[in-house]
Design an enzyme around this catalytic site. Sequence first.
Site, PDB file in Angstrom:
ATOM      1  N   GLU A 101      26.780  20.891 -15.334  1.00  0.00           N
ATOM      2  CA  GLU A 101      26.082  19.622 -15.245  1.00  0.00           C
ATOM      3  C   GLU A 101      25.030  19.466 -16.355  1.00  0.00           C
ATOM      4  O   GLU A 101      24.934  18.411 -16.975  1.00  0.00           O
ATOM      5  CB  GLU A 101      25.412  19.517 -13.867  1.00  0.00           C
ATOM      6  CG  GLU A 101      24.904  18.152 -13.526  1.00  0.00           C
ATOM      7  CD  GLU A 101      25.985  17.061 -13.628  1.00  0.00           C
ATOM      8  OE1 GLU A 101      27.109  17.308 -13.162  1.00  0.00           O
ATOM      9  OE2 GLU A 101      25.684  15.987 -14.175  1.00  0.00           O
TER      10      GLU A 101
ATOM     11  N   HIS B  21      15.025  21.730 -48.881  1.00  0.00           N
ATOM     12  CA  HIS B  21      14.047  21.504 -47.812  1.00  0.00           C
ATOM     13  C   HIS B  21      12.682  21.639 -48.466  1.00  0.00           C
ATOM     14  O   HIS B  21      12.499  22.503 -49.330  1.00  0.00           O
ATOM     15  CB  HIS B  21      14.252  22.544 -46.700  1.00  0.00           C
ATOM     16  CG  HIS B  21      13.285  22.434 -45.561  1.00  0.00           C
ATOM     17  ND1 HIS B  21      12.888  21.228 -45.013  1.00  0.00           N
ATOM     18  CD2 HIS B  21      12.635  23.383 -44.846  1.00  0.00           C
ATOM     19  CE1 HIS B  21      12.050  21.452 -44.012  1.00  0.00           C
ATOM     20  NE2 HIS B  21      11.867  22.757 -43.897  1.00  0.00           N
TER      21      HIS B  21
HETATM   22  P1  NDP Z   1      20.768  31.276 -45.740  1.00  0.00           P
HETATM   23  O1  NDP Z   1      19.975  32.047 -44.752  1.00  0.00           O
HETATM   24  O2  NDP Z   1      22.167  30.935 -45.389  1.00  0.00           O
HETATM   25  O3  NDP Z   1      20.718  32.041 -47.165  1.00  0.00           O
HETATM   26  C1  NDP Z   1      21.202  33.284 -47.269  1.00  0.00           C
HETATM   27  C2  NDP Z   1      21.365  33.613 -48.753  1.00  0.00           C
HETATM   28  O4  NDP Z   1      20.084  33.921 -49.330  1.00  0.00           O
HETATM   29  C3  NDP Z   1      22.253  34.796 -48.922  1.00  0.00           C
HETATM   30  O5  NDP Z   1      23.073  34.611 -50.035  1.00  0.00           O
HETATM   31  C4  NDP Z   1      21.259  35.910 -49.159  1.00  0.00           C
HETATM   32  O6  NDP Z   1      21.808  36.916 -49.948  1.00  0.00           O
HETATM   33  C5  NDP Z   1      20.167  35.199 -49.927  1.00  0.00           C
HETATM   34  N1  NDP Z   1      18.891  35.908 -49.816  1.00  0.00           N
HETATM   35  C6  NDP Z   1      18.225  36.216 -48.675  1.00  0.00           C
HETATM   36  N2  NDP Z   1      17.087  36.863 -48.961  1.00  0.00           N
HETATM   37  C7  NDP Z   1      17.039  36.974 -50.303  1.00  0.00           C
HETATM   38  C8  NDP Z   1      16.118  37.547 -51.223  1.00  0.00           C
HETATM   39  N3  NDP Z   1      15.002  38.116 -50.790  1.00  0.00           N
HETATM   40  N4  NDP Z   1      16.406  37.478 -52.542  1.00  0.00           N
HETATM   41  C9  NDP Z   1      17.527  36.889 -52.999  1.00  0.00           C
HETATM   42  N5  NDP Z   1      18.435  36.312 -52.178  1.00  0.00           N
HETATM   43  C10 NDP Z   1      18.197  36.363 -50.863  1.00  0.00           C
HETATM   44  O7  NDP Z   1      19.943  29.976 -46.173  1.00  0.00           O
HETATM   45  P2  NDP Z   1      20.269  28.455 -45.819  1.00  0.00           P
HETATM   46  O8  NDP Z   1      21.439  28.006 -46.606  1.00  0.00           O
HETATM   47  O9  NDP Z   1      20.257  28.250 -44.346  1.00  0.00           O
HETATM   48  O10 NDP Z   1      18.947  27.759 -46.369  1.00  0.00           O
HETATM   49  C11 NDP Z   1      18.722  27.566 -47.749  1.00  0.00           C
HETATM   50  C12 NDP Z   1      17.852  26.329 -47.909  1.00  0.00           C
HETATM   51  O11 NDP Z   1      18.581  25.195 -47.449  1.00  0.00           O
HETATM   52  C13 NDP Z   1      16.577  26.371 -47.093  1.00  0.00           C
HETATM   53  O12 NDP Z   1      15.567  25.749 -47.823  1.00  0.00           O
HETATM   54  C14 NDP Z   1      16.924  25.557 -45.863  1.00  0.00           C
HETATM   55  O13 NDP Z   1      15.807  24.958 -45.239  1.00  0.00           O
HETATM   56  C15 NDP Z   1      17.802  24.493 -46.486  1.00  0.00           C
HETATM   57  N6  NDP Z   1      18.719  23.806 -45.571  1.00  0.00           N
HETATM   58  C16 NDP Z   1      19.511  24.543 -44.743  1.00  0.00           C
HETATM   59  C17 NDP Z   1      20.402  23.906 -43.906  1.00  0.00           C
HETATM   60  C18 NDP Z   1      21.341  24.678 -43.055  1.00  0.00           C
HETATM   61  O14 NDP Z   1      22.091  24.050 -42.320  1.00  0.00           O
HETATM   62  N7  NDP Z   1      21.381  25.999 -43.071  1.00  0.00           N
HETATM   63  C19 NDP Z   1      20.472  22.419 -43.838  1.00  0.00           C
HETATM   64  C20 NDP Z   1      19.687  21.747 -44.843  1.00  0.00           C
HETATM   65  C21 NDP Z   1      18.808  22.448 -45.644  1.00  0.00           C
HETATM   66  P3  NDP Z   1      21.912  38.448 -49.458  1.00  0.00           P
HETATM   67  O15 NDP Z   1      23.374  38.688 -49.268  1.00  0.00           O
HETATM   68  O16 NDP Z   1      21.313  39.185 -50.593  1.00  0.00           O
HETATM   69  O17 NDP Z   1      21.107  38.582 -48.187  1.00  0.00           O
END
Ligand code: NDP
Length: 347
Positions: free
Chosen positions: A232, A113
């Site tokens: 609905e 994204h």
């Molecule tokens: P998620 O919220 O699912 O990502 C969570 C992951 O990120 C976990 O593995 C988490 O690990 C890790 N994480 C969170 N905070 C941190 C941090 N501070 N440091 C290191 N790791 C961290 O993300 P998405 O998959 O939803 O989104 C990722 C990208 O994909 C974004 O740019 C989004 O816009 C894009 N995107 C998302 C879509 C979707 O359907 N979700 C569709 C198309 C694009 P931990 O266990 O450590 O928290």
Amino acid sequence: MADEFTTTVYYDDDANSAHIDDETVAVLGFGSQGHAHALNLHESGVDVVVGLREDSSSREDAESAGLTVTTPAEAAAQADVVSVLVPDTVQPDVYENAVEPNLDAGDTLQFAHGFNIHYNQIEPPEDVDVTMVAPKSPGHLVRRNYERDQGTPALLAVYQDATGDAHDTGLAYAQGIGCARAGVIETSFQEEVESDLFGEQAVLCGGVTSLVKHGYETLVDNGYSPEIAYFECLNELKLIVDLMYEGGHAEMWNSVSDTAEYGGLVRGDEIVDDHVRENMEETLEAVQDGTFAREWIAENQAGRPSYTQLRDAEMNHDIEDVGERLRALFAWADENDQAAAEAPADD
Ligand code: NDP
Ligand code: MG
């Protein structure tokens, strides 16, 4: 009539996996997109290393799936392609601390994204490629489709082409996650970000829920039962959208009664009238001129006060309560659907 695509669509035959075969890809994050990209790339034969915090709740999942897991900084240091798949709001921080110090000239910085690049929250050095492969679906479908030898459509964009190979690397990445099986559509970071934000605000997430709530409230305020109003205005929406998804508006209009078709045609544009269109123009402007991005960044910096409040109000709306009770009552319907969908075809 638009009888030709106005943009380029790529498929497996257009991609050359050589652009990624000898590379190491760091997938930062193992959430919705991260787990799908990491597993699909790994099974496509690409060398993948997953970058997660030490105390990450996803670490065990990634390791038990057979993937190598290390810290985001170490993963970025090992990789030629760094795929940033942590939540958009934490990307600038992860980039600054773990990625930027570990980028070499000629590396590829890859996103799903374009928000942080387009609104300058991440400013990569000039000697790296910056690409986007954005599957147009949640990560679990990107994974499930891959496992079924199917694909998920994706967008491909190049923001910065330092090596001259950015486009080919992006397309090879899209192929690795299975998206070129379905089609990879060429776009720009600007177009992806602005259309995505506008779409989710005006139509998909904001527009639709608001339309549903107004419809529901209009019926309930006029003495109709909440259960009837729920069915609905919310439940039936899925049936209508499924028809639109399968065959466009034409299939939907053809499938409903003549009375529904006439009533919808004659009243639809009176409900969603020019005034709504003007609001949409304003919403788009706020996306284009960065007003929305600044608002959302400030909201995060302040600890999300408005977000929390709006979310609470939404969760406490009457329609949620009615829906929860009705869905529990009709849960058997879903289970039957599920069983039918999963039954062998010759059953
Ligand atoms: P998620 O919220 O699912 O990502 C969570 C992951 O990120 C976990 O593995 C988490 O690990 C890790 N994480 C969170 N905070 C941190 C941090 N501070 N440091 C290191 N790791 C961290 O993300 P998405 O998959 O939803 O989104 C990722 C990208 O994909 C974004 O740019 C989004 O816009 C894009 N995107 C998302 C879509 C979707 O359907 N979700 C569709 C198309 C694009 P931990 O266990 O450590 O928290
Ligand atoms: Mg979106």
